[in-house]
Design a protein around this motif. Structure first.
Motif, short mmCIF file in Angstrom:
data_model
loop_
_atom_site.label_atom_id
_atom_site.label_comp_id
_atom_site.label_asym_id
_atom_site.label_seq_id
_atom_site.Cartn_x
_atom_site.Cartn_y
_atom_site.Cartn_z
N LYS A 119 14.08 5.07 -15.64
CA LYS A 119 14.69 5.43 -14.34
C LYS A 119 14.43 6.89 -14.03
CE LYS A 119 18.52 2.17 -14.14
NZ LYS A 119 19.99 2.05 -14.17
N ARG A 120 14.54 7.75 -15.04
CA ARG A 120 14.34 9.18 -14.82
C ARG A 120 12.92 9.47 -14.33
NH1 ARG A 120 12.44 13.30 -13.83
NH2 ARG A 120 12.84 15.35 -14.69
N TYR A 121 11.96 8.77 -14.89
CA TYR A 121 10.57 9.01 -14.52
C TYR A 121 10.07 8.02 -13.46
CZ TYR A 121 10.50 12.32 -18.32
OH TYR A 121 10.78 13.40 -19.13
N ALA A 122 10.98 7.25 -12.86
CA ALA A 122 10.67 6.31 -11.77
C ALA A 122 9.59 5.31 -12.16
CB ALA A 122 10.29 7.06 -10.51
N ILE A 123 9.63 4.86 -13.41
CA ILE A 123 8.65 3.88 -13.88
C ILE A 123 8.97 2.50 -13.33
CG2 ILE A 123 7.78 2.70 -15.94
CD1 ILE A 123 8.29 5.33 -17.46
N TRP A 124 10.25 2.18 -13.18
CA TRP A 124 10.66 0.84 -12.81
C TRP A 124 10.80 0.67 -11.30
CZ3 TRP A 124 9.41 -0.18 -17.31
CH2 TRP A 124 9.97 0.39 -18.44
N THR A 125 10.43 1.62 -10.52
CA THR A 125 10.61 1.56 -9.08
C THR A 125 9.42 0.88 -8.42
OG1 THR A 125 11.80 3.63 -9.22
CG2 THR A 125 11.11 2.96 -7.05
N ASP A 126 9.70 -0.18 -7.65
CA ASP A 126 8.64 -0.84 -6.90
C ASP A 126 8.36 -0.12 -5.59
OD1 ASP A 126 8.27 -2.78 -8.79
OD2 ASP A 126 9.67 -4.18 -7.87
N ASN A 127 9.35 0.61 -5.12
CA ASN A 127 9.17 1.36 -3.87
C ASN A 127 8.29 2.56 -4.13
OD1 ASN A 127 11.00 -0.40 -2.76
ND2 ASN A 127 12.74 0.97 -3.05
N LYS A 128 7.38 2.79 -3.27
CA LYS A 128 6.49 3.94 -3.39
C LYS A 128 6.77 4.89 -2.25
CE LYS A 128 4.34 2.05 -6.80
NZ LYS A 128 4.73 2.40 -8.12
N ASN A 129 6.80 6.14 -2.55
CA ASN A 129 6.98 7.15 -1.51
C ASN A 129 5.61 7.45 -0.92
OD1 ASN A 129 9.72 7.40 -1.97
ND2 ASN A 129 9.43 8.98 -3.54
N ILE A 130 5.45 7.12 0.33
CA ILE A 130 4.18 7.33 1.01
C ILE A 130 4.41 8.32 2.13
CG2 ILE A 130 2.33 6.25 2.34
CD1 ILE A 130 3.07 3.63 0.88
N ASP A 131 3.62 9.35 2.14
CA ASP A 131 3.75 10.38 3.17
C ASP A 131 2.71 10.09 4.26
OD1 ASP A 131 4.48 12.63 4.55
OD2 ASP A 131 3.28 13.99 3.32
N VAL A 132 3.19 9.64 5.40
CA VAL A 132 2.30 9.30 6.51
C VAL A 132 2.54 10.30 7.63
CG1 VAL A 132 1.70 7.55 8.20
CG2 VAL A 132 2.38 6.87 5.91
N GLN A 133 1.47 10.87 8.09
CA GLN A 133 1.57 11.79 9.22
C GLN A 133 0.77 11.19 10.37
OE1 GLN A 133 0.34 15.66 7.97
NE2 GLN A 133 1.94 15.82 6.43
N GLY A 134 1.36 11.10 11.48
CA GLY A 134 0.68 10.51 12.62
C GLY A 134 1.53 10.64 13.86
N VAL A 135 1.02 10.09 14.93
CA VAL A 135 1.72 10.16 16.21
C VAL A 135 2.11 8.76 16.62
CG1 VAL A 135 1.50 10.84 18.63
CG2 VAL A 135 0.36 12.18 16.85
N VAL A 136 3.33 8.63 17.10
CA VAL A 136 3.80 7.35 17.61
C VAL A 136 3.97 7.52 19.12
CG1 VAL A 136 5.68 5.67 17.58
CG2 VAL A 136 4.98 6.82 15.46
#
Length: 148
Positions: A119-136
């Motif tokens: 948990k400390r090293y986020a090994i078991w996390t399926d969620n990924k932090n994705i940094d998306v930059q764009g215009v909506v």
């Protein structure tokens, strides 16, 4: 910060232990004709800038000694995971007598240590932090049909 006397340092040490200024004043070796005088003088000492600073330093030192650091916790969990840690367990030897045995940590505890490290090293996390930059762009086309 001006130099504190030995009595002032003793006062702070007593006060940190007990939280009682009047008794700390007396225990530090100060002479007082009455408890009311000791109380008033203790309040003066507690208001003294140098005494306050020394007390803050003492409290920080005590706090840092009592609270485990992040590195210490991670090191302990790792030693449990690797089976380097033992625990003491009471074992009956008959006739109501007991002995203390040192046993390896159970598999359940080793798995729990692995889980906490994961948990400390986020090994078991399926969620990924994705940094998306764009215009909506929002297009408001409601009402365009009514105008034609």
């Amino acid at each position: 910060m001006s130099k504190l006397t030995e009595k002032q340092k003793r006062f702070v040490d007593c006060y940190v232990e007990s939280g009682n200024g009047t008794q700390s004043y007396i225990d530090a070796g100060y002479k007082a004709t009455s408890r009311a005088v000791a109380e008033a003088n203790a309040r003066k000492l507690l208001a003294n800038y140098s005494v306050k600073k020394y007390m803050e330093e003492r409290m920080k030192k005590i706090e840092s000694e009592k609270i485990a650091s992040q590195e210490e916790i991670l090191s302990y969990l790792t030693s449990v995971l690797r089976g380097e840690t033992t625990e003491e367990v009471l074992r009956g030897v008959g006739k109501g007598a007991q002995t203390v045995d040192s046993l390896e940590v159970s598999a359940k505890d080793r798995i729990k240590a692995a889980e906490l490290l994961g948990k400390r090293y986020a090994i078991w996390t399926d969620n990924k932090n994705i940094d998306v930059q764009g215009v909506v762009t929002f297009v408001d086309d409601i009402g365009d049909e009514d105008e034609t």
